[in-house]
Design an enzyme around this catalytic site. Structure first.
Site: not given
Ligand code: OTU
Length: 654
Positions: A252, A284, A326, A395-396, A520
């Site tokens: 990524q 995201d 998020e 989902h996390d 996860r």
């Molecule tokens: C988000 O997660 C998504 O919800 C995850 O599923 C992805 O893996 C990630 O981004 C990358 O796209 O960025 O601001 O504890 O909370 O990875 C929080 C880790 C994020 C997640 C974090 C999160």
């Protein structure tokens, strides 16, 4: 605001728009652009004002907004206007959401279309369809590594089918939430491929370095997100012979927002999905949008400017569309994603309430609400016209992202307390029935997060295995208790697919090489529709949970005091096992609901008269709106059974 410099630039830009754009009916677009242009110009110049091509970039930005406006469907334009008029529409208690993976929940998009009646049966009217954009087969991070931002992944269907889903949901008054992964792309995205092939234009889309000098400086202060599977924040790309910033997984690639072209591309993509019929867009990982040496590269001021700019631009083209932030970060940081120094939200209207989520889990493990109460009291005031997305699971993993100072205030020692929580939920604590797994364990810092499904974390999986009816009932009660709080707290409750029928951990992910090292996946199940049928069979676990939630949702929708107008007051009951707050209808004086939740395994009492003038109820008329029953009382003392909640009022529901 009218201001000469930006206004004359706007006039210049409008003169330069292509004739094809100028000849169209852009009335609403122009009035919105005029209203927002001062802000857009000032944000864009704070971010990119130093560049020689600043004016060309501004022109491109306006063109993107105009083009997407022209492509916006008439139906959606009407929705925009209706929402401008009823701008508080999303604060209503009528919204209840569910997040799901299309493939896990319904196989594919066609399957999803046919599930609209299931949402209605439960009362869900906001569906968050998690990433469905094109992504590589294995290295996809569950769809969060996008290789084409404008196409649906063939494994779930086509863009056309998504539009059908959007239309079908709209007909039923169900909101559609889609993800836009703004922070990074897959390393198989065309931009990454062209960067790898040596094209400088595309290397400038990312953070790419010839050697370790700069990466090493960054590493000094950047935390690791996936320390076990993707340690460090940079990945060496063999083909390029260079280092790429990869904060999440090594595949990524982080986008470089100091390049205005990246901003404009991503805005175009957000507007593209708004035009496919998304009512809400989940942005995201927004905390990560700006990188700076000697910082954690999270929550930087510029990340907020980028979001403000995205919001202002989106309001010009698609003002009815809301953003969800998020940002799973510290409590005082999360709240800033609504926007600072403002009255109403100016970044994202909705934010994940990760603090509340983590605090709820603390209350479950400790059987008391001390830290929950303390943590919520410490939350800064939220803006008007901004709302929480309240959730129990998603989902996390669960990060224990509450504040150390609050842990101390609640009477614990931060490090051992966090340790205890991880041990409790991963079943390493002798008394615990939980079946979670540690996630993101960082040997260097001692940090750890928790994976596992709601049902397995509250002990339903182990209880069903042992067949112990008392333990089964306790788990069901806990599931309902936690949900009763996200339903009544203020904000949009977001259920996670499968939790409504008590879905336990799925250990199958181990057999899939692309998932095996990311636990996860144990809480990202393939929905078992056969098992879900048991929701119709009286006395089953599935029926108890499903109908409990169904009833809760139906009743929530009728309680105006549950709408989110910052109309919640935490009450001090003197009983640490109880989490107690009052919700008041801001539009109808005296219309109040007292919410009481008992996290303990023994009954607890609450002396109502101690609550003072805040709880002037007619005790003889007091009723739990959820069960319809009168609560157990001894004089003015309310008795709350173990793991039970009350939504108390002395008035009849309308
Ligand atoms: C988000 O997660 C998504 O919800 C995850 O599923 C992805 O893996 C990630 O981004 C990358 O796209 O960025 O601001 O504890 O909370 O990875 C929080 C880790 C994020 C997640 C974090 C999160």
């Amino acid at each position: 605001m009218y201001e000469q410099i930006s206004h004359s630039l706007l006039n210049q830009i409008l003169d330069q728009l292509t004739p094809e754009i100028r000849k169209c009916d852009l009335r609403h677009f122009y009035t919105r652009l005029g209203a927002n242009f001062y802000a857009i110009h000032s944000l864009f110049s704070q971010l990119y004002g130093e560049r020689d091509d600043f004016k060309q970039q501004m022109l491109r930005l306006v063109e993107v907004m105009a083009r997407q406006y022209l492509q916006r469907d008439e139906v959606l334009k009407e929705v925009d206007i209706a929402r401008e008029k009823h701008h508080n529409w999303f604060l209503s208690q009528e919204w209840v959401g569910m997040a799901l993976y299309t493939d896990g929940f319904a196989g594919d998009l066609q399957g999803l279309s046919s599930k609209a009646s299931y949402f209605q049966e439960l009362g869900v009217n906001m569906v968050h369809v998690m990433p469905i954009l094109k992504c590589p087969e294995g290295a996809s991070d569950g769809g969060y590594a996008v290789s084409d931002f404008r196409d649906v992944d063939a494994r779930v269907g086509t863009l056309e089918q998504l539009r059908t889903v959007a239309g079908a949901l709209r007909k039923r008054n169900i909101l559609l939430t889609l993800d836009v992964v703004v922070n990074h792309t897959s390393d198989e995205h065309e931009w990454a491929r062209r960067a790898r092939a040596g094209e400088q234009t595309y290397q400038d889309y990312y953070y790419i370095f010839d050697n370790r000098d700069v990466p090493d400086m960054f590493e000094e202060t950047m935390p690791e997100i996936f320390p076990e599977t993707a340690p460090g924040n940079f990945t060496y790309d063999e083909a390029m012979g260079k280092w790429v910033m990869t904060v999440f997984n090594h595949y990524q690639w982080d986008l470089n927002y100091s390049n205005p072209t990246v901003f404009i591309e991503m805005l175009d993509i957000i507007l593209f999905w708004a035009n496919q019929g998304a009512d809400i867009i989940r942005l995201d990982a927004v905390a990560f949008l700006w990188k700076k040496i000697a910082t954690t590269c999270q929550n930087e001021r510029e990340a907020h400017l980028i979001l403000q700019l995205m919001k202002d631009c989106c309001q010009v083209t698609a003002p009815g569309v809301l953003f969800i932030a998020e940002a799973i970060v510290a409590p005082v940081e999360i709240i800033k994603y609504f926007g600072e120094d403002a009255v109403i939200a100016k970044e994202c209207e909705i934010a994940y309430n990760a603090t509340f989520m983590a605090l709820l889990w603390d209350a479950v493990a400790t059987k008391n609400a001390r830290l929950l109460d303390q943590g919520i009291r410490s939350l800064p005031d939220k803006l008007n016209r901004a709302t929480w997305l309240n959730y129990v699971r998603c989902h996390d993993d669960i990060g224990l992202g509450f504040d150390d100072a609050d842990i101390v205030q609640a009477g614990y020692d931060p490090y051992p307390h966090r340790r205890f929580l991880v041990d409790w939920f991963t079943g390493q604590y002798a008394d615990s029935p939980a079946r979670g797994k540690p996630f993101g364990v960082n040997e260097k810092t001692g940090d750890a997060r928790i994976s596992g499904s709601l049902a397995s974390l509250v002990g339903l999986e182990s209880a069903m295995e042992s067949g112990d009816p008392v333990a089964i009932q306790r788990s069901i009660d806990l599931i309902l208790l936690m949900n009763s709080l996200i339903m009544s707290f203020g904000g949009i409750p977001l259920l996670y697919y499968g939790d409504e029928v008590g879905t336990v951990n799925d250990y199958d992910y181990i057999n899939d090489a692309s998932k095996a090292n990311d636990n996860r996946w144990m809480h990202r199940p393939r929905f078992d529709w056969e098992l879900a049928e048991l929701r119709h069979k009286h006395g089953t676990v599935q029926q108890k949970i499903f109908t409990g939630l169904q009833k809760m949702i139906a009743i929530r929708k009728t309680i105006s005091a549950f709408a989110d107008y910052n109309n919640r007051e935490l009450l001090d009951t003197g009983n640490p096992h109880l989490f107690t707050f009052m919700r008041s209808n801001p539009f109808k004086h005296g219309d109040e609901v007292l919410v009481v939740a008992n996290f303990d395994s023994s009954p607890q009492s609450l002396t109502l008269s101690d609550l003072g003038p805040r709880a002037r109820f007619d005790y003889s008329q007091l009723r739990d709106l959820y069960s319809g029953e009168s609560p157990r009382m001894f004089k003015d003392q309310l008795v709350i059974p173990p793991y039970r909640f009350y939504w108390l009022s002395d008035k009849e529901l309308p």
